[in-house]
Design an enzyme around this catalytic site. Structure first.
Site, mmCIF file in Angstrom:
data_model
loop_
_atom_site.group_PDB
_atom_site.id
_atom_site.type_symbol
_atom_site.label_atom_id
_atom_site.label_comp_id
_atom_site.label_asym_id
_atom_site.label_seq_id
_atom_site.Cartn_x
_atom_site.Cartn_y
_atom_site.Cartn_z
ATOM 1 N N CYS A 129 -5.051 -30.971 -88.975
ATOM 2 C CA CYS A 129 -5.443 -31.905 -90.033
ATOM 3 C C CYS A 129 -6.942 -31.839 -90.349
ATOM 4 O O CYS A 129 -7.359 -32.152 -91.470
ATOM 5 C CB CYS A 129 -5.054 -33.330 -89.661
ATOM 6 S SG CYS A 129 -5.315 -33.756 -87.940
ATOM 7 N N HIS A 284 -9.408 -38.156 -91.984
ATOM 8 C CA HIS A 284 -10.499 -37.397 -91.373
ATOM 9 C C HIS A 284 -11.536 -37.032 -92.442
ATOM 10 O O HIS A 284 -11.175 -36.543 -93.524
ATOM 11 C CB HIS A 284 -9.987 -36.078 -90.789
ATOM 12 C CG HIS A 284 -9.167 -36.224 -89.529
ATOM 13 N ND1 HIS A 284 -8.965 -37.418 -88.871
ATOM 14 C CD2 HIS A 284 -8.508 -35.287 -88.793
ATOM 15 C CE1 HIS A 284 -8.229 -37.212 -87.797
ATOM 16 N NE2 HIS A 284 -7.931 -35.925 -87.730
#
Ligand code: A2P
Ligand code: 11C
Length: 374
Positions: A129, A284
């Protein structure tokens, strides 16, 4: 052709998001099967207005599955992805187990979808990710200017560490707020106290370090079980595990390098990362400094990114805005003044680590495969 889709790890954090996206996208599967550990066997999960019974993976027969999306961890993928592929099913795997295998394509749907066409092992890998958030942004920039080098600092959400990370941040925040509301410790107002012993490597793992509460009292945070220091009201510059090769990097920092090279098709791309866990639940972020072969125009780069699939240009990308949404957000574009010849670009990008970073891209790859099978 009528398709049957399997979701391995259907009860997990990413599995839950996969189920939601499959419904949102009206995925073209006539039949859907859910798999998890024996602990969840028999549990019924709602899907498209019905309930589907979860099958224990170790007792399941993959015969008849056309595509299976896996998000049950590397060990499960290492064992079961080849068994499912052997049974004639295309596996799209969200773990790190197969990403570096030269016979397994590593695919970002907006960047290199056609790599999925050649899959000798019947397995296609989904990137980490962290890597993912930057790929749809870097691809058009690379095509225009020739990417040479990346320096990246990540700001990673606790959901990247699974439910345990989410609980640890929630518990730490609640404990500190409770203490700040009257059950505070006895530190001086305005003082931040480092409570426990510091370990030799410079982090106070499980040490019960203290943080400044809202009313100025120094309050004890619960000791960390998941991270090397308490995550609430803190930043922990160690996301992932220490790499085994003596480089002193974490495996997250190495994935950033190895996966970017493979996805962008730049085998000698130079990448240095510092992966940091921050007290954010979802999405993120990454501060990226990219060096190119040729001079960069910020205006032109911005225009290109405004047209790039899967990318949204905004003034200030941030995790709260990104959480629960699909795009890779990019902003703060400016020249990197440390690179000569106007060949450097600095920017900040953010993507939901559970959606684009995991479930969404996995389902997008599955959609691509489904089109070729139908
Ligand atoms: P279960 O819920 O039965 O434990 P998360 O990433 O949120 O921790 O979720 C992990 C997912 O992987 C869950 O669906 C979990 O199922 C599944 N899982 C974990 N271990 C196994 C295993 N040995 N076999 C099959 N599924 C597993
Ligand atoms: C994290 N990026 O935030 C990790 C989670 O290789 O798929 C996903 C790990 C992986 O901790």
């Amino acid at each position: 052709m009528s398709l049957t889709l399997g979701v391995v790890g259907a009860t997990g954090q990413v599995g839950r998001v996969m189920r939601a996206i499959l419904e949102e996208q009206n995925f073209p599967a006539e039949r859907v099967r859910f798999f998890a550990s024996a602990r969840s066997a028999g549990k019924r999960l709602p899907f498209r207005g019905e309930e589907i019974e979860v099958e224990a993976l170790d007792a399941a027969d993959p015969a008849g599955l056309d595509i299976a999306v896996f998000s049950a961890g590397g060990d499960v993928s290492r064992t079961y992805a080849p068994k499912f592929a052997q049974a004639g099913c295309v596996v799209v795997d969200n773990s790190s187990a197969w990403r570096s295998d030269p016979e397994v394509p590593l695919v970002v749907s907006e960047v290199n979808p056609h790599d999925a066409d050649r899959r000798p092992k019947g397995i296609i890998a989904n990137p980490n990710c962290t890597t993912m958030a930057a790929m749809p942004i870097l691809k058009p920039l690379h095509d225009a200017y020739g990417l040479k080098r990346l320096v990246v600092s990540s700001y990673q959400a606790v959901s990247g560490s699974g439910v345990a990370g989410v609980e640890e941040l929630a518990n730490g925040v609640q404990a500190a707020v409770r203490a700040g509301a009257g059950e505070a410790g006895d530190g001086e107002a305005g003082e931040v106290i480092a409570g426990g012993e510091f370990a030799a490597d410079g982090v106070g793992a499980g040490s019960g370090m203290r943080a400044l509460a809202l009313n100025g009292h120094a309050v004890e945070l619960p000791p960390s079980r998941v991270y090397k220091a308490p995550i609430a009201f803190n930043a922990v510059a160690f996301a992932g595990n220490l790499a085994a090769d003596g480089s002193l990097e974490t495996d997250e920092e190495q994935k950033l390098r190895n996966e970017s090279r493979k996805i962008l098709g730049i085998p000698d791309l130079r990448v240095a990362g510092t992966c940091v866990r921050v007290p954010v639940f979802t999405a993120h972020g990454m501060a990226v400094n990219a060096e190119f072969e040729r001079p960069v125009s910020v205006e032109e780069a911005t225009r290109m990114l405004e047209q790039a699939p899967g990318v949204k240009v905004v003034d200030l990308p941030n995790p709260l805005d990104a959480a629960g949404t699909d795009p890779c957000y990019v902003g703060r574009l400016r020249l990197d003044q440390s690179v000569e010849g106007e060949r450097g670009l600095a920017f900040f990008c953010v993507a939901d680590n559970l959606r684009k970073g995991a479930a969404l891209n996995t389902i997008q790859i599955a959609q691509y495969v489904a089109q070729s099978l139908r």
